[in-house]
Scaffold this active site. Structure first.
Site, PDB file in Angstrom:
ATOM      1  CB  CYS A 184      -0.886   0.002   1.242  1.00 38.35           C
ATOM      2  SG  CYS A 184      -1.715  -1.567   1.571  1.00 38.35           S
ATOM      3  CD  GLU A 208      -2.246   3.641  -3.649  1.00 37.45           C
ATOM      4  OE1 GLU A 208      -1.662   3.474  -2.575  1.00 37.45           O
ATOM      5  OE2 GLU A 208      -3.495   3.647  -3.746  1.00 37.45           O
ATOM      6  CG  ASP A 235      -7.843  -5.065  -4.462  1.00 40.16           C
ATOM      7  OD1 ASP A 235      -7.245  -5.260  -3.385  1.00 40.16           O
ATOM      8  OD2 ASP A 235      -9.060  -4.856  -4.525  1.00 40.16           O
ATOM      9  N   PRO A 282       1.606   7.839  -0.566  1.00 35.49           N
ATOM     10  CG  PRO A 282       2.034   9.916   0.417  1.00 35.49           C
ATOM     11  CD  PRO A 282       1.320   8.616   0.646  1.00 35.49           C
ATOM     12  N   GLY A 283       4.322   7.236  -0.940  1.00 38.79           N
ATOM     13  CA  GLY A 283       5.687   6.767  -1.163  1.00 38.79           C
ATOM     14  C   GLY A 283       6.705   7.119  -0.087  1.00 38.79           C
ATOM     15  N   GLY A 284       6.237   7.671   1.010  1.00 40.48           N
ATOM     16  CA  GLY A 284       7.166   8.043   2.092  1.00 40.48           C
ATOM     17  C   GLY A 284       7.979   6.858   2.595  1.00 40.48           C
ATOM     18  CE  LYS A 285       4.918   4.165   7.223  1.00 39.03           C
ATOM     19  NZ  LYS A 285       3.929   5.156   6.698  1.00 39.03           N
ATOM     20  CB  CYS A 334      -1.518   6.332  10.917  1.00 39.72           C
ATOM     21  SG  CYS A 334      -2.792   6.603   9.675  1.00 39.72           S
TER      22      CYS A 334
HETATM   23  C1  LIG Z   1      -1.638   4.711   4.846  1.00 33.40           C
HETATM   24  S1  LIG Z   1      -1.629   4.879   3.100  1.00 33.40           S
HETATM   25  C2  LIG Z   1       0.012   4.359   2.667  1.00 33.40           C
HETATM   26  C3  LIG Z   1       1.102   5.377   2.953  1.00 33.40           C
HETATM   27  C4  LIG Z   1       2.444   4.989   2.333  1.00 33.40           C
HETATM   28  N1  LIG Z   1       2.878   3.672   2.748  1.00 33.40           N
HETATM   29  C5  LIG Z   1       3.538   5.990   2.672  1.00 33.40           C
HETATM   30  O1  LIG Z   1       4.346   5.736   3.566  1.00 33.40           O
HETATM   31  O2  LIG Z   1       3.601   7.034   2.018  1.00 33.40           O
HETATM   32  C6  LIG Z   1      -2.616   3.513   2.570  1.00 33.40           C
HETATM   33  C7  LIG Z   1      -2.706   3.335   1.071  1.00 33.40           C
HETATM   34  O3  LIG Z   1      -3.393   2.097   0.801  1.00 33.40           O
HETATM   35  C8  LIG Z   1      -4.077   2.253  -0.409  1.00 33.40           C
HETATM   36  N2  LIG Z   1      -5.081   1.188  -0.554  1.00 33.40           N
HETATM   37  C9  LIG Z   1      -6.417   1.249  -0.345  1.00 33.40           C
HETATM   38  N3  LIG Z   1      -6.986   0.076  -0.645  1.00 33.40           N
HETATM   39  C10 LIG Z   1      -5.997  -0.758  -1.058  1.00 33.40           C
HETATM   40  C11 LIG Z   1      -5.962  -2.100  -1.537  1.00 33.40           C
HETATM   41  N4  LIG Z   1      -7.076  -2.823  -1.656  1.00 33.40           N
HETATM   42  N5  LIG Z   1      -4.770  -2.623  -1.889  1.00 33.40           N
HETATM   43  C12 LIG Z   1      -3.629  -1.899  -1.777  1.00 33.40           C
HETATM   44  N6  LIG Z   1      -3.606  -0.620  -1.340  1.00 33.40           N
HETATM   45  C13 LIG Z   1      -4.779  -0.049  -0.990  1.00 33.40           C
HETATM   46  C14 LIG Z   1      -4.658   3.652  -0.304  1.00 33.40           C
HETATM   47  O4  LIG Z   1      -5.023   4.149  -1.579  1.00 33.40           O
HETATM   48  C15 LIG Z   1      -3.493   4.414   0.344  1.00 33.40           C
HETATM   49  O5  LIG Z   1      -2.679   5.021  -0.636  1.00 33.40           O
END
Ligand SMILES: C[S@@+](CC[C@H](N)C(=O)[O-])C[C@H]1O[C@@H](n2cnc3c(N)ncnc32)[C@H](O)[C@@H]1O
Length: 242
Positions: free
Chosen positions: A22, A45, A76, A25-28, A148
């Site tokens: 998931c 994503e 997905d 925006p790519g921080g991790k 979070c």
């Molecule tokens: C908490 S954010 C991730 C932040 C990211 N890891 C970072 O550090 O920048 C969760 C992400 O999961 C995505 N997401 C939602 N449903 C999902 C799915 N079924 N499979 C994979 N990713 C999904 C969301 O669109 C969102 O971008």
């Protein structure tokens, strides 16, 4: 910042194949590339707008020499484990949760009800993502699940549910490894809250020995403190048995 703890817990080493399930925006993802030089980092994503944002982050901040190691994928995450089973050394599941900023800030009143319905479905989605990650990782590999939110139903309960039906998955103790050494910098919540609705109440003696150490291994929670900008952050690390 507390958001780096899941990346720290993942223990990425040079040459490994890593999946960020998931990713936007790519921080991790960027933090992973600063910890080591994996053979491959797959940033997944499914949301098209957030995937654009992810691609821009990687384009702007990834050194040229590393771009060939990183790919962006659009699946997905729930089905990733089927399409790429037993492929990765490390998998990060930084799951969508009820405390995401997109939830907090884009909520108009007419969207309210929709949001509540989505929120009720989050624990099911999160456990599907965690199961998928456990399929994608090789035996002996590691999965880190993070959120979070402070919500137990999205944290401990998700990990506990998945542990109950994945015998090959073994939760690891982050309390000793991360919470104690970093307790000067972050406030960690003590242990498992212990109010699972399904499991029977263990005896006091059990609670103090085996049960509590097992529950402690289901994850650690960084709790927000007044005047500090970090938290909440939940993280859990699961090893797939060989
Ligand atoms: C908490 S954010 C991730 C932040 C990211 N890891 C970072 O550090 O920048 C969760 C992400 O999961 C995505 N997401 C939602 N449903 C999902 C799915 N079924 N499979 C994979 N990713 C999904 C969301 O669109 C969102 O971008």
């Amino acid at each position: 910042s507390a958001s780096l703890l899941p990346v720290l817990a993942l223990q990425v080493r040079d040459g490994e194949k890593v999946l960020d399930l998931c990713s936007a925006p790519g921080g991790k993802a960027l933090a992973i590339m600063q910890c080591a030089t994996p053979a491959l980092l797959c940033c997944n994503e499914p949301d098209p707008h957030r995937r654009d944002w992810l691609a821009k982050t990687l384009e702007s901040f990834l050194p040229q020499s590393l771009t060939s190691k990183v790919i962006v994928s659009a699946q997905d995450g729930r089905y990733f484990g089927q399409s790429e089973a037993v492929t990765y050394d490390k998998v990060l599941v930084d799951a969508p949760c009820s405390n995401d900023r997109s939830w907090l800030y884009s909520c108009s009143s007419q969207q309210g009800e929709q949001r509540l319905r989505e929120r009720a479905r989050l624990p099911a989605l999160q456990s599907q993502l965690l199961r998928s990650a456990l399929s994608a990782v090789r035996p002996g590999g590691l999965v880190v699940y993070s959120t979070c939110t402070l919500s137990n139903s999205e944290n401990y309960a998700v990990v506990e549910t998945v542990m109950n039906d994945c015998p090959e998955a073994e939760p690891e103790d982050l309390w000793e490894e991360i919470a104690i050494p970093l307790s000067k910098y972050f406030a960690f919540s003590p242990a498992y809250p212990g109010h699972g609705q399904t499991s029977h109440k263990p005896s006091l003696q059990q609670q103090n020995s085996t049960v509590s150490s097992y529950h402690r291994r289901l994850g650690i929670l960084v709790v927000p403190q007044p005047g500090k900008t970090w938290g909440p952050m939940f993280l859990s690390r699961i090893r797939k048995r060989k």
